[in-house]
Design an enzyme around this catalytic site. Structure first.
Site, PDB file in Angstrom:
ATOM      1  N   ASP A 259     -42.249 -40.065  -9.016  1.00  0.00           N
ATOM      2  CA  ASP A 259     -43.702 -39.692  -9.381  1.00  0.00           C
ATOM      3  C   ASP A 259     -44.467 -39.402  -8.042  1.00  0.00           C
ATOM      4  O   ASP A 259     -44.037 -39.287  -7.245  1.00  0.00           O
ATOM      5  CB  ASP A 259     -44.177 -40.780 -10.336  1.00  0.00           C
ATOM      6  CG  ASP A 259     -45.195 -39.969 -11.365  1.00  0.00           C
ATOM      7  OD1 ASP A 259     -46.010 -39.230 -10.981  1.00  0.00           O
ATOM      8  OD2 ASP A 259     -45.114 -40.003 -12.447  1.00  0.00           O
ATOM      9  N   HIS A 282     -44.198 -36.178  -6.729  1.00  0.00           N
ATOM     10  CA  HIS A 282     -45.067 -35.188  -7.244  1.00  0.00           C
ATOM     11  C   HIS A 282     -46.222 -35.241  -6.399  1.00  0.00           C
ATOM     12  O   HIS A 282     -47.232 -34.622  -6.772  1.00  0.00           O
ATOM     13  CB  HIS A 282     -45.912 -36.049  -8.716  1.00  0.00           C
ATOM     14  CG  HIS A 282     -44.604 -35.981  -9.853  1.00  0.00           C
ATOM     15  ND1 HIS A 282     -45.159 -36.221 -11.040  1.00  0.00           N
ATOM     16  CD2 HIS A 282     -43.544 -35.438  -9.937  1.00  0.00           C
ATOM     17  CE1 HIS A 282     -43.811 -35.995 -11.795  1.00  0.00           C
ATOM     18  NE2 HIS A 282     -42.849 -35.833 -11.289  1.00  0.00           N
TER      19      HIS A 282
END
Ligand SMILES: *[C@@H]1O[C@H](CO)[C@@H](O)[C@H](O)[C@H]1NC(C)=O
Ligand SMILES: *[C@@H]1O[C@H](CO)[C@@H](O)[C@H](O)[C@H]1NC(C)=O
Ligand SMILES: *[C@@H]1O[C@H](CO)[C@@H](O)[C@H](O)[C@H]1NC(C)=O
Ligand SMILES: *[C@@H]1O[C@H](CO)[C@@H](O)[C@H](O)[C@H]1NC(C)=O
Length: 458
Positions: A259, A282
């Site tokens: 993430d 991300h």
């Protein structure tokens, strides 16, 4: 009369003698005190096998370090003793593996406490061995001042059993096959709560069930030269997560997870993130902010000298529809991207489902600089989707040079929706140059009213 006189003489004589006697006793006592300046009190003694007076080795407190026995009690005992000593160091020695159940290591402690981790600390690997009451985090540090974690060791959250995809879990629940149930709440590996002047140096944090290193309600944080990693397919495993935290410097670190490398949430200000290698994951994100119509305030953020490889996003701000509050004074600069899907992104329609209802109201975004962002993208170079309620203002794009990567499959045009600001310097693709709207003076005035919500909050 004569008798009377001698009586009074006798009286005064005895009074005088009494006074001399008492005085002599006093001097004698004083002399005695000077002769014995101190009683022999035992020296304070904390460590059963002390190496240095202020060093507390967990092995001396009964830790086995074999990766199987539960060493939580030994850690807690070492902590309890070290906490009382100014400038103490708790040692977690190299070449041992310490299995630790969820624990809270709390202050207030004497200043300058250090946790020196050179060995490996392991979380329980079986989901079932986590008590239901301790699913929020694994190692919880709270109420600390002037505390440092450093060393060449590793903190391993052993999270793989938590990473089962949620779809698979839903199917299991529907079929009522509770054999391998994963609770909906998953633990963060290291959490600091309500702590000031915290340093995290050199260590490795890997494979957390959820977030790796989280700070909330804290101030004065320095993170330097750390490594955070978990596999690309580990969901929601943020690297560093900040919430209601101020005055932070994160530098010279290497973060690759499933993430965000760094996630900056509501209530954060004065955050400086620089010289970070980020990916996979991300990218570096502000938000999601304003979920469930909440007020979110984030300001004074600098993210610079970053390299991102193989991430979904690069520099990103995401807000939910319907929120309130403001994001202001944010700079992303000198960011090198390699194969990043969306290097520059503002998404004010953030949604974790297929469709979210359109709502009025938004966390206002004003004053965001994207400066010297270059490299390769695989979906879209610039994607600015600002709110229909209140557009973004003072969004500046300066010296952006982004070219499609070999994996390119998307849109070469920059996309800007309801975004006011200016573009300058070298711009590749050239569509960036006519992407932003100019002006927006009236909108800025409306934005100011959102700012006042934040002033009340801080
Ligand atoms: C924290 O440590 C620094 C130096 O490491 C020192 O100057 C400062 O006074 C300490 N603060 C507190 C609250 O103990
Ligand atoms: C950074 O951390 C690594 C591994 O933990 C260590 O080998 C290296 O010496 C550290 N670098 C600096 C500049 O301290
Ligand atoms: C913007 O944020 C930076 C970094 O925290 C700070 O130095 C600067 O003063 C801020 N600018 C304004 C106008 O508040
Ligand atoms: C929300 O608004 C956007 C833009 O006006 C529109 O394209 C979209 O269809 C709307 N979505 C829903 C679920 O109403």
């Amino acid at each position: 009369m004569k008798q009377n006189k001698s009586f009074s003489q006798l009286f005064f004589m005895s009074l005088l003698m009494l006074m001399v006697y008492v005085d002599a006793r006093k001097t004698n006592m004083k002399k005695k005190l000077h002769k014995h300046p101190k009683e022999s009190h035992p020296l304070p003694h904390f460590d059963p096998h002390p190496t240095q007076l202020n060093t507390f080795d967990v092995m001396s407190f009964g830790a086995k370090g074999n990766g199987v026995s539960d060493d939580s009690e030994a850690f807690l005992a070492a902590w309890k003793c070290a906490c009382k000593v100014s400038g103490a160091t708790i040692k977690v020695p190299a070449k041992f593996n310490f299995l630790i159940k969820p624990i809270t290591l709390q202050g207030p402690c004497m200043p300058d406490l250090t946790l020196q981790i050179d060995g490996t600390i392991l979380a329980p690997s079986e989901v079932s061995s986590w008590p239901k009451s301790s699913l929020f985090q694994w190692i919880n540090f709270k109420w600390l001042q002037n505390f440092t974690i450093k060393g060449y060791g590793t903190i391993n959250g052993q999270g793989s059993n938590w990473w089962t995809s949620s779809e698979l879990y839903d199917i299991q629940v529907k079929k009522k096959t509770h054999s391998k149930q994963i609770p909906s709440m998953k633990p963060t590996a290291i959490r600091f709560y309500s702590s000031n002047l915290i340093k995290i140096i050199d260590i490795k944090i890997i494979n957390s069930p959820l977030c790796h290193l989280k700070f909330d309600n804290s101030k004065g944080i320095k993170v330097d030269n750390i490594t955070i990693s978990s596999p690309e397919n580990s969901p929601n495993t943020d690297g560093i997560h900040l919430q209601n935290t101020h005055d932070v410097e994160i530098q010279h670190s290497n973060i690759g997870t499933g993430d965000d490398c760094v996630s900056i949430q509501t209530g954060c200000s004065n955050i400086h993130v620089h010289h970070i290698k980020c990916g996979p994951g991300h990218g570096i994100s502000l938000g999601g902010l304003g979920k469930d119509k909440s007020v979110a305030c984030v300001s004074d953020i600098i993210v610079e000298d970053i390299s991102m490889k193989n991430t979904l996003y690069g520099a990103r701000i995401k807000t939910w529809q319907g929120g309130n509050g403001m994001v202001k004074n944010v700079t992303f600069s000198r960011i090198k991207v390699y194969d990043v899907m969306f290097p520059i992104m503002i998404d004010q329609y953030y949604c974790d489902k297929q469709i979210c209802k359109n709502q009025t109201g938004t966390v206002v975004i004003s004053g965001v600089k994207f400066d010297q962002i270059s490299g390769s993208y695989s979906v879209q170079p610039v994607h600015l989707a600002c709110s229909n309620s209140i557009p973004c203002t003072d969004v500046d794009l300066t010296d952006i040079q982004l070219r499609p990567s070999l994996k390119y499959r998307g849109y070469q045009q920059a996309m800007c929706w309801n975004s006011y600001g200016k573009s300058q310097g070298q711009l590749v693709p050239s569509s960036i140059d006519y992407c932003l709207r100019s002006g927006g003076g009236l909108i800025k005035k409306i934005a100011k009213s959102h700012d006042s919500v934040c002033y009340k909050l801080f």
